[in-house]
Motif scaffolding. Structure first.
Motif: not given
Length: 125
Positions: A4, A6, A116
């Motif tokens: 993930q 971000c 990802g």
């Protein structure tokens, strides 16, 4: 391994952002992690990579000296600190894992096994 990424967003030229790549697997600490980016209409570009222990890093020519990769294996997270951002740094940034035990850094995307979903970084002039 699920990843993930971000931390992307809109920033002015000269500014900074820090991206994070969090992994689901406890074995994450055994693997090298790479960052890549892809701008619209351009090929995927190697940004940088860090080996399994954090003791070795490598960077692409366009970001060397401005970007820094680090990792916190206790948190299963790798970071990409981006300073002195330029409009040409605008891209979707991806993290990827080399699922080879105690793996070292590689620049080729084909060396990475898990990717990802990407996070968008936009640098305004």
């Amino acid at each position: 391994v699920q990843l993930q990424a971000c931390g992307g967003g809109l920033v002015q030229a000269g500014g900074s952002l820090r991206l994070s790549c969090a992994a689901s697997a406890r074995t994450f600490s055994n693997y090298a992690v790479g960052w890549f980016r892809q701008a619209p209409g351009k090929e995927r570009e190697f940004v940088g990579a860090i080996n399994w222990s954090g003791g070795s890093t490598a960077y692409g020519d366009s970001v060397r000296g401005r970007f820094t990769i680090s990792r916190d294996n206790a948190k299963n997270t790798v970071y990409l600190q981006m300073n002195s951002l330029k409009p040409e740094d605008t891209a979707v940034y991806y993290c990827a894992v080399r699922a080879t035990l105690l793996s070292g850094v590689r620049a080729a995307g084909s060396e990475y096994d898990y990717w990802g979903q990407g996070t968008l970084v936009t640098v305004s002039s």
